[in-house]
Design an enzyme around this catalytic site. Structure first.
Site, mmCIF file in Angstrom:
data_model
loop_
_atom_site.group_PDB
_atom_site.id
_atom_site.type_symbol
_atom_site.label_atom_id
_atom_site.label_comp_id
_atom_site.label_asym_id
_atom_site.label_seq_id
_atom_site.Cartn_x
_atom_site.Cartn_y
_atom_site.Cartn_z
ATOM 1 N N ASN A 33 0.871 -1.184 0.000
ATOM 2 C CA ASN A 33 0.000 0.000 0.000
ATOM 3 C C ASN A 33 0.905 1.229 0.000
ATOM 4 O O ASN A 33 2.109 1.108 0.228
ATOM 5 C CB ASN A 33 -0.985 -0.038 1.183
ATOM 6 N N GLY A 41 -2.309 -9.638 4.171
ATOM 7 C CA GLY A 41 -2.117 -10.386 2.924
ATOM 8 C C GLY A 41 -0.669 -10.708 2.628
ATOM 9 O O GLY A 41 0.117 -11.021 3.526
ATOM 10 N N VAL A 42 -0.319 -10.597 1.364
ATOM 11 C CA VAL A 42 1.022 -10.971 0.934
ATOM 12 C C VAL A 42 2.067 -9.986 1.491
ATOM 13 O O VAL A 42 3.188 -10.368 1.814
ATOM 14 C CB VAL A 42 1.056 -11.126 -0.615
ATOM 15 N N ASP A 43 1.677 -8.738 1.651
ATOM 16 C CA ASP A 43 2.540 -7.695 2.227
ATOM 17 C C ASP A 43 2.954 -8.096 3.653
ATOM 18 O O ASP A 43 4.156 -8.091 4.009
ATOM 19 C CB ASP A 43 1.741 -6.378 2.236
ATOM 20 N N THR A 133 -6.059 -8.348 -5.958
ATOM 21 C CA THR A 133 -7.242 -9.224 -5.930
ATOM 22 C C THR A 133 -7.583 -9.761 -4.539
ATOM 23 O O THR A 133 -8.476 -10.602 -4.403
ATOM 24 C CB THR A 133 -7.093 -10.413 -6.916
ATOM 25 N N TYR A 136 -7.785 -5.425 -1.838
ATOM 26 C CA TYR A 136 -8.171 -4.327 -2.732
ATOM 27 C C TYR A 136 -9.345 -4.677 -3.646
ATOM 28 O O TYR A 136 -9.824 -3.815 -4.393
ATOM 29 C CB TYR A 136 -6.963 -3.845 -3.542
HETATM 30 N N1 AR6 Z 1 1.777 -15.861 -1.426
HETATM 31 C C1 AR6 Z 1 1.093 -15.644 -2.566
HETATM 32 N N2 AR6 Z 1 -0.081 -14.989 -2.622
HETATM 33 C C2 AR6 Z 1 -0.586 -14.536 -1.453
HETATM 34 C C3 AR6 Z 1 0.058 -14.714 -0.208
HETATM 35 C C4 AR6 Z 1 1.304 -15.407 -0.228
HETATM 36 N N3 AR6 Z 1 2.001 -15.626 0.888
HETATM 37 N N4 AR6 Z 1 -0.711 -14.141 0.752
HETATM 38 C C5 AR6 Z 1 -1.803 -13.639 0.146
HETATM 39 N N5 AR6 Z 1 -1.737 -13.882 -1.184
HETATM 40 P P1 AR6 Z 1 -3.505 -8.937 -0.906
HETATM 41 P P2 AR6 Z 1 -4.043 -6.526 -2.501
HETATM 42 C C6 AR6 Z 1 -2.678 -13.515 -2.261
HETATM 43 O O1 AR6 Z 1 -4.671 -8.640 -0.016
HETATM 44 O O2 AR6 Z 1 -5.388 -7.017 -2.878
HETATM 45 C C7 AR6 Z 1 -2.290 -5.468 2.231
HETATM 46 O O3 AR6 Z 1 -2.785 -5.244 3.528
HETATM 47 C C8 AR6 Z 1 -4.111 -13.267 -1.894
HETATM 48 O O4 AR6 Z 1 -4.796 -14.499 -1.787
HETATM 49 O O5 AR6 Z 1 -2.249 -9.406 -0.285
HETATM 50 O O6 AR6 Z 1 -3.164 -5.907 -3.554
HETATM 51 C C9 AR6 Z 1 -1.436 -4.325 1.735
HETATM 52 O O7 AR6 Z 1 -0.709 -3.711 2.772
HETATM 53 C C10 AR6 Z 1 -4.578 -12.467 -3.102
HETATM 54 O O8 AR6 Z 1 -4.911 -13.336 -4.169
HETATM 55 O O9 AR6 Z 1 -3.111 -7.628 -1.803
HETATM 56 C C11 AR6 Z 1 -2.436 -3.403 1.124
HETATM 57 O O10 AR6 Z 1 -3.008 -2.558 2.093
HETATM 58 C C12 AR6 Z 1 -3.325 -11.695 -3.520
HETATM 59 O O11 AR6 Z 1 -2.242 -12.283 -2.806
HETATM 60 C C13 AR6 Z 1 -3.488 -4.328 0.572
HETATM 61 O O12 AR6 Z 1 -3.398 -5.528 1.331
HETATM 62 C C14 AR6 Z 1 -3.368 -10.216 -3.206
HETATM 63 O O13 AR6 Z 1 -4.007 -9.999 -1.964
HETATM 64 C C15 AR6 Z 1 -3.210 -4.683 -0.874
HETATM 65 O O14 AR6 Z 1 -4.271 -5.470 -1.342
#
Ligand code: AR6
Length: 196
Positions: A33, A41-43, A133, A136
């Protein structure tokens, strides 16, 4: 492990169902973000596993280059801390607001700027999550098409990367990417597909 490979020019495109933080690529891409201070999430997973060094470097970027936060679609690079990947490229995908607020263009920018940064840093292998996905809310079908088409367009112009990996966390997301990637890249070289 669930994997698929598609050759495009000299670059290998891989789809993997798994955890991005386990990748041994030169860089993994963080769906961050604008604060660059971590999140869920991944972050969250990247900062937990990568340790404090990544956050320290993000703080430096915020104190110097991007004092008001990293704008949506831009990308910056830090080291990989304790991760197997040597670097983390942090980008910010768009928050889904219905699709008419520039989301497709901004999502494509996030992929493009991450790829550009990898090439300018002379990296050869890069792994992406499915940006935007999760928290967000970007619909995965639309997002997977933008992700794969943007990578294809980039690789057709810039032939410098060896491997681009899309890492999908769930079987459901992997299946969607698999279908879209087959359409976008035109073919697959797996046994299952060549036998069909
Ligand atoms: N490995 C691979 N994919 C993953 C993992 C992982 N370890 N963990 C989650 N995913 P998101 P966004 C997938 O929410 O939508 C954060 O709080 C998850 O299933 O991580 O871009 C940031 O700080 C999904 O398909 O990212 C921002 O505030 C994908 O990663 C916000 O979320 C993206 O989900 C960004 O949201």
């Amino acid at each position: 492990m669930n994997t698929k490979e598609f050759p495009i020019g000299k670059t290998r495109i891989c789809l993997i169902q798994g955890d991005l933080t386990d990748m041994e690529t030169d860089a993994i891409v963080n769906a961050a973000n604008p604060s660059l201070m971590g999140g869920g999430g991944v972050d969250g997973a990247i900062h937990r596993k990568g340790g404090p060094k990544i956050l320290e470097e993000c703080k430096h970027i915020r104190a110097t280059e991007w004092r008001n936060g990293l704008p949506t679609g831009k990308a910056v690079i830090t080291s990989g801390g304790n991760l197997k990947a040597r670097h983390v490229i942090h980008t910010v995908g768009p928050v889904w607001q219905g699709g008419n607020r520039g989301e497709p263009e901004l999502l494509a920018e996030a992929y493009k700027n991450s790829l550009r940064l990898a090439v300018s840093e002379k990296l050869k292998t890069i792994a992406f999550p499915s940006i935007s996905t999760g928290a967000y809310g970007y619909p995965i079908r639309e997002a997977s098409r933008i992700a794969t088409e943007t990578v294809k367009d980039f690789l057709e112009k810039v032939d410098k990367l060896e491997t681009v990996v899309f890492v999908l966390f769930s079987a459901h997301d992997f299946e969607i990417y698999r279908k879209v990637a087959k359409e976008v890249f035109g073919f697959s070289i797996s046994d299952e597909d060549s036998a069909a």
